[in-house]
Design a protein around this motif. Structure first.
Motif, mmCIF file in Angstrom:
data_model
loop_
_atom_site.group_PDB
_atom_site.id
_atom_site.type_symbol
_atom_site.label_atom_id
_atom_site.label_comp_id
_atom_site.label_asym_id
_atom_site.label_seq_id
_atom_site.Cartn_x
_atom_site.Cartn_y
_atom_site.Cartn_z
ATOM 1 N N ASP A 419 34.116 46.750 40.820
ATOM 2 C CA ASP A 419 34.678 47.246 42.580
ATOM 3 C C ASP A 419 35.862 48.416 42.239
ATOM 4 O O ASP A 419 36.552 47.375 42.131
ATOM 5 C CB ASP A 419 34.942 46.243 43.568
ATOM 6 N N ALA A 420 35.215 49.582 41.959
ATOM 7 C CA ALA A 420 36.495 50.611 41.658
ATOM 8 C C ALA A 420 37.199 50.366 43.026
ATOM 9 O O ALA A 420 38.571 50.729 42.435
ATOM 10 C CB ALA A 420 35.779 52.033 41.167
ATOM 11 N N GLU A 421 36.385 50.340 44.059
ATOM 12 C CA GLU A 421 37.339 50.057 45.543
ATOM 13 C C GLU A 421 38.957 49.951 45.279
ATOM 14 O O GLU A 421 39.611 49.731 45.370
ATOM 15 C CB GLU A 421 36.327 50.976 46.194
ATOM 16 N N HIS A 422 38.340 48.638 44.324
ATOM 17 C CA HIS A 422 39.474 47.463 44.976
ATOM 18 C C HIS A 422 40.340 47.622 43.434
ATOM 19 O O HIS A 422 40.999 46.205 43.361
ATOM 20 C CB HIS A 422 39.047 46.071 45.539
ATOM 21 N N ASP A 423 39.762 47.639 42.074
ATOM 22 C CA ASP A 423 39.621 48.029 41.385
ATOM 23 C C ASP A 423 39.676 45.908 40.497
ATOM 24 O O ASP A 423 40.465 45.345 40.216
ATOM 25 C CB ASP A 423 41.807 48.517 40.905
ATOM 26 N N VAL A 424 38.626 45.204 40.528
ATOM 27 C CA VAL A 424 38.750 43.561 40.839
ATOM 28 C C VAL A 424 36.972 44.170 39.821
ATOM 29 O O VAL A 424 36.236 44.685 39.793
ATOM 30 C CB VAL A 424 38.909 43.098 42.186
ATOM 31 N N ILE A 425 37.328 42.849 39.166
ATOM 32 C CA ILE A 425 35.643 42.933 38.910
ATOM 33 C C ILE A 425 34.961 41.458 39.782
ATOM 34 O O ILE A 425 35.712 40.549 39.938
ATOM 35 C CB ILE A 425 35.863 42.118 36.925
ATOM 36 N N SER A 426 34.128 42.263 40.585
ATOM 37 C CA SER A 426 32.892 41.287 41.545
ATOM 38 C C SER A 426 32.382 40.483 40.698
ATOM 39 O O SER A 426 32.287 39.214 41.071
ATOM 40 C CB SER A 426 32.420 42.041 42.269
ATOM 41 N N ASP A 427 31.943 40.794 39.575
ATOM 42 C CA ASP A 427 31.839 39.409 39.081
ATOM 43 C C ASP A 427 30.901 39.885 37.146
ATOM 44 O O ASP A 427 31.409 40.517 36.834
ATOM 45 C CB ASP A 427 29.821 39.357 39.514
ATOM 46 N N GLY A 428 31.400 39.026 36.710
ATOM 47 C CA GLY A 428 31.587 38.549 35.669
ATOM 48 C C GLY A 428 30.729 37.170 34.406
ATOM 49 O O GLY A 428 30.906 36.260 35.123
ATOM 50 N N LEU A 429 30.477 37.384 33.882
ATOM 51 C CA LEU A 429 29.066 36.234 33.280
ATOM 52 C C LEU A 429 28.864 36.720 31.982
ATOM 53 O O LEU A 429 28.750 38.035 31.131
ATOM 54 C CB LEU A 429 27.733 36.702 33.515
ATOM 55 N N SER A 430 29.674 35.504 30.924
ATOM 56 C CA SER A 430 29.215 35.559 29.291
ATOM 57 C C SER A 430 28.244 34.667 29.093
ATOM 58 O O SER A 430 28.183 33.594 29.020
ATOM 59 C CB SER A 430 30.071 35.251 29.322
ATOM 60 N N ILE A 431 27.252 35.122 28.266
ATOM 61 C CA ILE A 431 26.179 33.614 27.196
ATOM 62 C C ILE A 431 26.707 33.719 26.107
ATOM 63 O O ILE A 431 25.924 34.928 25.321
ATOM 64 C CB ILE A 431 24.499 34.156 27.874
ATOM 65 N N ASP A 432 27.013 32.692 25.731
ATOM 66 C CA ASP A 432 27.613 32.021 24.889
ATOM 67 C C ASP A 432 26.736 30.896 24.271
ATOM 68 O O ASP A 432 27.544 30.109 23.944
ATOM 69 C CB ASP A 432 28.884 31.995 24.596
ATOM 70 N N ASP A 433 25.708 31.589 22.476
ATOM 71 C CA ASP A 433 25.087 30.235 22.810
ATOM 72 C C ASP A 433 24.210 29.159 23.484
ATOM 73 O O ASP A 433 24.683 28.253 23.153
ATOM 74 C CB ASP A 433 26.612 29.631 21.888
ATOM 75 N N GLY A 434 23.613 30.189 24.107
ATOM 76 C CA GLY A 434 23.151 29.815 24.763
ATOM 77 C C GLY A 434 24.232 28.942 26.982
ATOM 78 O O GLY A 434 23.047 28.738 27.677
ATOM 79 N N GLU A 435 25.276 28.713 26.482
ATOM 80 C CA GLU A 435 25.719 28.510 27.512
ATOM 81 C C GLU A 435 26.494 29.446 28.147
ATOM 82 O O GLU A 435 26.941 30.407 27.865
ATOM 83 C CB GLU A 435 26.781 27.533 26.380
ATOM 84 N N GLU A 436 26.933 29.628 29.484
ATOM 85 C CA GLU A 436 27.853 30.615 30.957
ATOM 86 C C GLU A 436 28.650 30.303 30.824
ATOM 87 O O GLU A 436 28.800 29.081 31.525
ATOM 88 C CB GLU A 436 26.373 30.759 31.713
ATOM 89 N N HIS A 437 29.717 31.372 30.970
ATOM 90 C CA HIS A 437 30.462 31.271 31.374
ATOM 91 C C HIS A 437 30.946 32.463 32.197
ATOM 92 O O HIS A 437 31.242 33.169 31.722
ATOM 93 C CB HIS A 437 31.852 31.730 29.896
ATOM 94 N N THR A 438 31.683 32.271 33.079
ATOM 95 C CA THR A 438 32.010 33.170 34.401
ATOM 96 C C THR A 438 33.387 33.891 34.067
ATOM 97 O O THR A 438 34.416 32.373 33.814
ATOM 98 C CB THR A 438 31.581 32.207 35.720
#
Length: 957
Positions: A419-438
């Motif tokens: 979100d460029a307006e507020h300079d924040v990450i509105s969502d972040g998701l990572s998939i590592d070896d089948g496991e999801e990390h926010t």
């Protein structure tokens, strides 16, 4: 002008003579050529051919000297063999240089005629060579090159010590003979070559057979379409075995052509493969092989610093380029620890094998490229399909991860939406070896992170070895997300929106080095463009859904608040519905009480103990006080940088805040507070939505206050009406022998206007029954029923007939009751003999149940309009004789119009069925049974109208 006939004949005779001379010359030339051909027949050496031609040409040209020579194909300035004839002297020479005139003919490929050398010497441009008798000078000279196809294969020259011996005809004849001699010499050369080749062929057949077997075996191996490394290892094994070499290696050029990577090695020690996985082209032995595209042959490497650096001792080496057309793919290297002479056929064999290997490598690349393209297209198609059917970002990322995993050596797939307006990450998701990390949700990306770098520069970033290469970016650090492992390979691609602004980053990572190349970067860029489009679509859809949800919520809030009249319920509804459209961490509503803002509601309820701590005097500083004073909303993205926010220890976790005034009729009733534990959580849209909530809340709070006041007044009126109604009911029922009475009025919450009266008519010893329903509710309805009862009872004392009682009562009420009001009334008398007279003014008809179970509704004749509508109504009465065991039921409409949850009415049919089975019960028991049945039918439905019943039962004397 026409010549005379005599002159024409003379001219024709001259032409005929010239033709005869030409014919004789041609025949002579053909005869000479024939003799020369026969002389050359069977000659297989240049000397034999030259001597045979000399014998044939001497009688023809009468030369004093002659020169016959054949060129050396390997040295263009040398004759391989020559025969010199000077009168009686004949000399055979080998490897002799061109003379001036013979060299001129060879180079210019033209015959030469000199009729007098003494006179023409200056015009030749060269000094004629001298041979033969040095005491004599050549005067006449002619020569011709021996031309076969486009090549000059030799020369013939003849000369005479007399001038003017040769003419053009002589030269033409010599050219013809020269052409024949060229063929003869070529045939001789071919015969000689055939003999040489035949001898060599026998020696090479065995070697070629072995080579063919090796090539066939290699072709079979390469045709199996095994993995490339297996094919290369098998090819090296076959090749080293065939040539008795110690080891071999195949290296492939990197795309930038600066390095050679080891693709396969056979016969080398392990340290070679480990230490020389990548080899710079510049400065290596392979540089000339690649740049000059020719084999490198070294017979003795005894003092090679190249091998000494890695502790190897090889003496012989063959290296050829792996080449297809003009494209060099890499190198094929064979080494031996013995000094050896490498033969040409071995070099050609290695080049042939190298060509096959190059074809196999190219085919493997093309196959891999095709598979890659198919996989890329399939992945893009899957991603596009997933995006078109999935409007949830995390589901889309899972599809992307599965699609890329087919051909990219990635262990981790990640995406952030920015979100460029507020300079924040509105969502972040990572998939590592089948496991999801926010990660990083509602937070700014760390400024020293790789993700922040990609967002700032809006371009791709790639590392082959992150730990080693991160030093090139001193402003960056490695941030570990998810699994506690550091990726070595990292590739991040920005997601660029339609306006060119960054909206996120798509990343792939691997725990091995150099997992991604330029092709992966190019493909990930295509995926990023597609993902960016779909992310925007998801965001637009989410915004639309959010707008719809907000609109639905606002409508629901307006509906609920319009029906809610409890201030506590109103505040709970506001905070509950608000969280559906603005995901806050906590919220509260503060209401003004004099000069204090007092907390009236808080969410979640687990922090309700803070209510007293939230109270704030209006003369103290604070954000909520600011909102009250300015009557406008306030958004604070970061309270730590706000001069308006007053710190409070009990709410120290708050980082961003919205305050909206509750305004009704121009007065500020309080403040709606919305809190978040991260900075920059709220947007201007959230402020607008909160303002709408606050406006609805203010109106609802004001309405709740007004409603509470009206309820208090209403309860007072209802209490008065209930008391009036209760006073209208008889305290006890009259008693007459043979007649049993029972009555009950079951009022609704609001007084509905039902009443009944049962009294004795003294002198007549009759019993009167009166049942009615006055229009209107509350006090007005109660007063109207009181009036009807009082007038009706007075008229009943004065008049015996029920019809007359109703006429007089109606006349009195029609003049006194307000317009639009009326009373439905049924009046009946029962004398001791069992005769009943019934008159009815708009009330439900009584039911007569005979002792034998027969049911009849008692409909009096005449009009039945309710009382109070028209002053003159001719009501009439119905007279019925009642027998012992007969039962009469008087009732109001609240009984048959009672309904259940499905909206069904109790109705007359259910009443008839009940009476047919229960009429024999005593009157009070019958009333109890009817009311129980009706209430069971209604279930949990609230009673909305009074139910009144009067039962008259005739007993035996």
């Amino acid at each position: 002008m026409t010549l005379p006939v005599k002159d024409q004949i003379a001219e024709l005779q001259q032409e005929l003579e010239a033709l005869r001379i030409d014919r004789e010359r041609n025949l002579r030339a053909l005869d000479i050529i024939r003799n020369v051909s026969i002389a050359c027949l069977g000659r297989v050496s240049a000397r034999a051919i030259f001597e045979a031609i000399h014998r044939e040409l001497l009688p023809v040209f009468h030369y004093d000297a002659a020169y016959f020579a054949v060129c050396d194909p390997a040295n263009r300035e040398t004759f391989r063999a020559a025969l010199l004839v000077d009168e009686e002297s004949i000399e055979y020479l080998e490897n002799t240089s061109y003379g001036p005139l013979t060299g001129l003919m060879v180079r210019e490929r033209k015959p030469l005629l000199v009729q007098d050398m003494e006179q023409e010497r200056g015009s030749l441009g060269v000094e004629p060579e001298r041979f033969g008798n040095p005491q004599k000078r050549s005067r006449s000279w002619m020569g011709t090159p021996l031309i076969l196809g486009y090549e000059t294969v030799g020369v013939i020259s003849v000369q005479s010590y007399r001038p003017g011996i040769y003419d053009q005809d002589s030269l033409d004849l010599l050219q013809r003979i020269g052409n024949l001699l060229a063929v003869a010499l070529e045939n001789a050369a071919l015969v000689e070559q055939q003999r040489t080749l035949s001898d060599a062929l026998t020696e090479r057949i065995a070697a070629r057979t072995r080579e063919l077997e090796t090539l066939t075996a290699l072709a079979e191996e390469l045709a199996l379409q095994r993995p490339l490394d297996e094919l290369l290892n098998r090819a090296l094994a076959l090749l080293t075995e065939h040539l008795s070499m110690r080891g071999g290696a195949v290296r492939l050029l990197t795309p930038d052509r600066t390095e050679l990577t080891l693709a396969a090695a056979h016969g080398f020690p392990e340290e070679y493969s480990e230490r020389l996985v990548r080899l710079p082209v510049a400065g290596s032995l392979m540089h000339s092989v690649i740049e000059e595209r020719r084999p490198l042959i070294i017979d003795d490497l005894a003092h090679s610093s190249h091998w000494e650096r890695i502790g190897l001792n090889y003496r012989a080496l063959i290296a050829v380029p792996l080449q297809i057309g003009d494209q060099v793919l890499g190198t094929l290297l064979l080494v031996d620890d013995r000094q050896r002479v490498i033969q040409d056929q071995e070099i050609e064999f290695v080049r042939a094998v190298g060509h096959q290997i190059a074809i196999a490598i190219e085919n493997a690349r093309l196959f891999a490229e095709r598979e890659r393209q198919v996989a890329e297209l399939s992945a893009l198609s899957d991603i596009s399909h997933a995006a078109s059917t999935t409007l949830e970002l995390r589901t889309l990322l899972r599809h992307i991860a599965r699609a890329l995993a087919r051909f990219m050596r990635a262990d981790v797939f990640s995406v952030v939406v920015y979100d460029a307006e507020h300079d924040v990450i509105s969502d972040g998701l990572s998939i590592d070896d089948g496991e999801e990390h926010t990660f990083w949700q509602h937070q700014p990306p760390p400024p020293d992170s790789l993700t922040a770098w990609v967002l700032r520069h809006r371009r791709a970033l790639r590392f082959d070895n992150l730990i080693e290469e991160i030093g090139r970016f001193p402003e960056l650090s490695v941030h570990i997300i998810g699994a506690e492992r550091t990726a070595l390979s990292w590739l991040g691609m920005p997601l660029i929106g339609r306006e060119g602004q960054p909206i996120g980053v798509l990343m792939v990572q691997a725990y091995s080095p150099a997992a991604f190349d330029a092709r992966d970067e190019q493909f990930l860029a295509a995926v990023a463009r597609q993902v960016a489009l779909h992310v925007q679509n998801v965001m637009l859809f989410a915004a639309e859904q959010e707008a719809r949800r907000t609109a639905d919520t606002l409508r629901e809030v307006a509906r609920v608040l319009s029906a809610a009249f409890s201030s506590g319920e109103v505040l709970k509804v506001i905070l509950r519905e608000l969280k559906k459209v603005i995901p806050y961490d906590s919220a509260s509503i503060m209401l003004r009480e004099g000069r204090i803002l007092r907390a009236a509601a808080v969410a979640p309820e687990t922090i309700a103990t803070r209510l007293d701590a939230l109270n704030r005097p209006l003369d103290e500083p604070g954000a909520a006080v600011w909102v009250v004073k300015h009557k406008q909303p306030l958004l604070i993205d970061d309270i730590s940088t706000s001069s308006i926010w007053a710190p409070e220890p009990h709410i120290s976790e708050i980082r961003s805040w919205i305050g909206v005034p509750l305004v009704a009729r121009g007065d500020v009733l309080g403040v709606l507070n919305i809190d978040a534990n991260e900075r920059g959580r709220f947007t201007k849209r959230d402020v607008a939505v909160a303002q709408v909530f606050a406006d609805n809340a203010a109106v609802a709070i004001e309405n709740a206050r007004l409603y509470a006041e009206s309820i208090a007044r209403r309860e007072q009126e209802l209490e008065i009406a209930r008391r009036i109604q209760a006073n209208l009911f008889p305290r006890e029922l009259p008693r007459r022998q043979g007649i049993t009475l029972a009555a009950r009025c079951l009022p609704a919450r609001e007084v509905g206007g039902d009443f009944f009266d049962c009294f004795a008519l003294g002198e007549r010893k009759a019993v009167a029954v009166m049942i009615g329903d006055a229009s209107g509710k509350s006090v007005a309805g109660a007063l109207l029923m009181a009036m009807a009862r009082s007038v009706g009872r007075a008229e009943a004392i004065d008049h015996e007939e029920p019809a007359l009682v109703l006429r007089e009562t109606n006349r009195s009420m029609a003049h006194d009751v307000p317009r639009g009001t009326f009373v439905a009334l049924c009046y009946a008398t029962i004398d001791p003999a069992g005769r009943m007279a019934v008159a009815n003014a708009g009330q439900l008809t009584p039911v007569l149940v005979r002792a034998d179970g027969g049911i009849a509704y008692l409909y009096p004749p005449g009009p039945t309009l309710p009382l109070g509508i028209q002053p003159d109504m001719g009501y009439e009465a119905l007279t019925v004789d009642l027998a012992p065991g007969d039962t009469v039921l008087f009732f109001t409409d609240g009984l048959v119009e009672a309904h259940n949850a499905s909206g069904e009415l109790f109705g007359f049919e259910r009443l008839d069925a009940l009476l047919s089975t229960c009429a024999a019960l005593p009157p009070q028991a019958l009333i109890d049974r009817i009311i129980a049945e009706v209430q069971s039918f209604m279930g949990n439905v609230v009673q909305h109208d009074d139910m009144t019943l009067v039962v008259v039962q005739i007993g035996s004397d």
